[in-house]
Write an enzyme that holds these catalytic residues in place. Structure first.
Site, PDB file in Angstrom:
ATOM      1  CE  LYS A   1      -3.727  -2.832   2.062  1.00 16.47           C
ATOM      2  NZ  LYS A   1      -4.314  -3.299   3.206  1.00 16.47           N
TER       3      LYS A   1
ATOM      4  CD  GLN B   1      -3.091  -4.630   6.555  1.00 15.93           C
ATOM      5  OE1 GLN B   1      -2.926  -3.657   5.557  1.00 15.93           O
ATOM      6  NE2 GLN B   1      -3.654  -5.641   6.077  1.00 15.93           N
TER       7      GLN B   1
ATOM      8  CG  ASP C   1      -8.895  -0.233   4.352  1.00 19.79           C
ATOM      9  OD1 ASP C   1      -8.841  -0.470   3.045  1.00 19.79           O
ATOM     10  OD2 ASP C   1      -8.663  -0.996   5.350  1.00 19.79           O
TER      11      ASP C   1
END
Ligand code: NAP
Length: 298
Positions: A71, A115, A138
């Site tokens: 990412k 994450q 996200d």
């Protein structure tokens, strides 16, 4: 329908007599990155600033380390910055909440990626929900999920939103189609089911306690494999002409769906690798750029 870049498309899930369409996420993500690079350049010229994505990794899970690195590399490719926050395995929920709070207050940060998964002792849901809605690029907050379901503005959960972009790009209209989603996780199964529902598919969601999975899958015009078990969904469960979306990725380059035996007779499929994975990353980056365009203009 032919998309602007000239790739082959499949505009009708019913018209499945032609060659199966490869839903090439890698190629589409590459083209989207070119566009994002331009937008980042424009933003820099206008505001003197570039978007910054904060990535938070807790612990040392090797797969998570690789995902975060991928990412951050994508940020670099489009000219954005990323800020790496690495917390030790023994970090507490409170420490993580404080870190997220600081990033929420930092006007230089336009997007926050926590994450998944965090170590088991951490309350992941509380931490996701601490992320400011505007920076939830996200798409992991309950608020963002609820707003998405209600067709209100919110960043979509990255993997499902990437799948929808891919379907749209290839002109696959899901209206009135029977979609079967296998998996009901907060970041994948539930949001993709709701996104397909919002696009007027008739959606069935399956999970570990679903009875008669093969029969249910065999009714699908669109199958989404999102259960995290290598080739669990067998090719002979899937009917001719179906659109096959595989979100899984496992050792040996296989997904959650057995692709051998379906590639030649489906309507369209996502390759593994190179289908859903690249779309997840480019969606995160794209949503961060869009967030920056908004936040840096305020
Ligand atoms: P997850 O949180 O582990 O959820 C798995 C889901 O599958 C659960 O809802 C579970 O049901 C269901 N399930 C498990 N075994 C099943 C079975 N035998 N039959 C039917 N359903 C079953 O996984 P996830 O995070 O959603 O990820 C799913 C897959 O997508 C994984 O392969 C992951 O690596 C992949 N993924 C890919 C990307 C990408 O960027 N390409 C991003 C995220 C995830 P219960 O709810 O009943 O437990």
């Amino acid at each position: 329908m032919t998309p602007p870049d000239g790739t082959t498309t499949n505009s009708n899930v019913d018209a499945m007599t032609q060659t199966p369409v490869v839903l090439d996420g890698k190629a589409l993500a590459g083209r989207m990155e070119e566009d994002l690079k331009e937008r980042v350049g424009t933003l820099l010229a206008r505001t003197g600033r570039v978007p910054v994505l904060a990535t938070i990794l807790v612990g040392t899970d090797p797969a998570s380390e690789i995902y975060v690195k991928m990412k951050r590399n994508a940020c670099k490719r489009v000219g954005m910055d990323s800020r790496k926050i690495a917390l030790p395995e023994e970090a507490t929920t409170g420490e993580l909440l404080d870190e997220i709070g600081r990033l929420n207050d930092d006007s230089g940060v336009c997007g926050i990626l926590l994450q998944h998964p965090v170590p088991a002792h951490i309350d992941e849901r509380s931490c996701f929900d601490r992320i400011d809605l505007a920076k939830d690029v996200d798409g992991v907050t309950c608020l963002g999920f609820g707003r998405m379901v209600m067709n209100e503005p919110a960043w979509g959960s990255a993997t499902p939103a990437g799948i929808i972009t891919l379907l749209d790009h290839y002109g696959i209209d899901v209206t009135g189609k029977r979609a079967v989603v296998v998996g009901r996780s907060p970041i994948l199964g539930k949001p993709i089911a709701m996104m397909l529902l919002n696009k007027h598919a008739t959606v069935t969601i399956c999970h570990s306690r679903t009875a008669g999975l093969p029969e249910i899958v065999s009714t699908a015009d669109i199958v989404v494999g999102a259960l995290g078990k290598p080739e669990y969904i067998k090719s002979d469960w899937i009917r001719d002409g179906a659109v096959v979306i595989d979100a899984g990725y496992h050792k040996g380059g296989i997904g959650d769906i057995e692709l051998d035996g379906i590639r030649e007779r489906c309507g369209a499929y996502t390759p593994v690798p190179g289908g859903v994975g690249p779309m997840t990353i480019v969606t995160l980056i794209s949503q961060t750029v869009a967030s920056a365009e908004r936040l840096l203009s305020e």
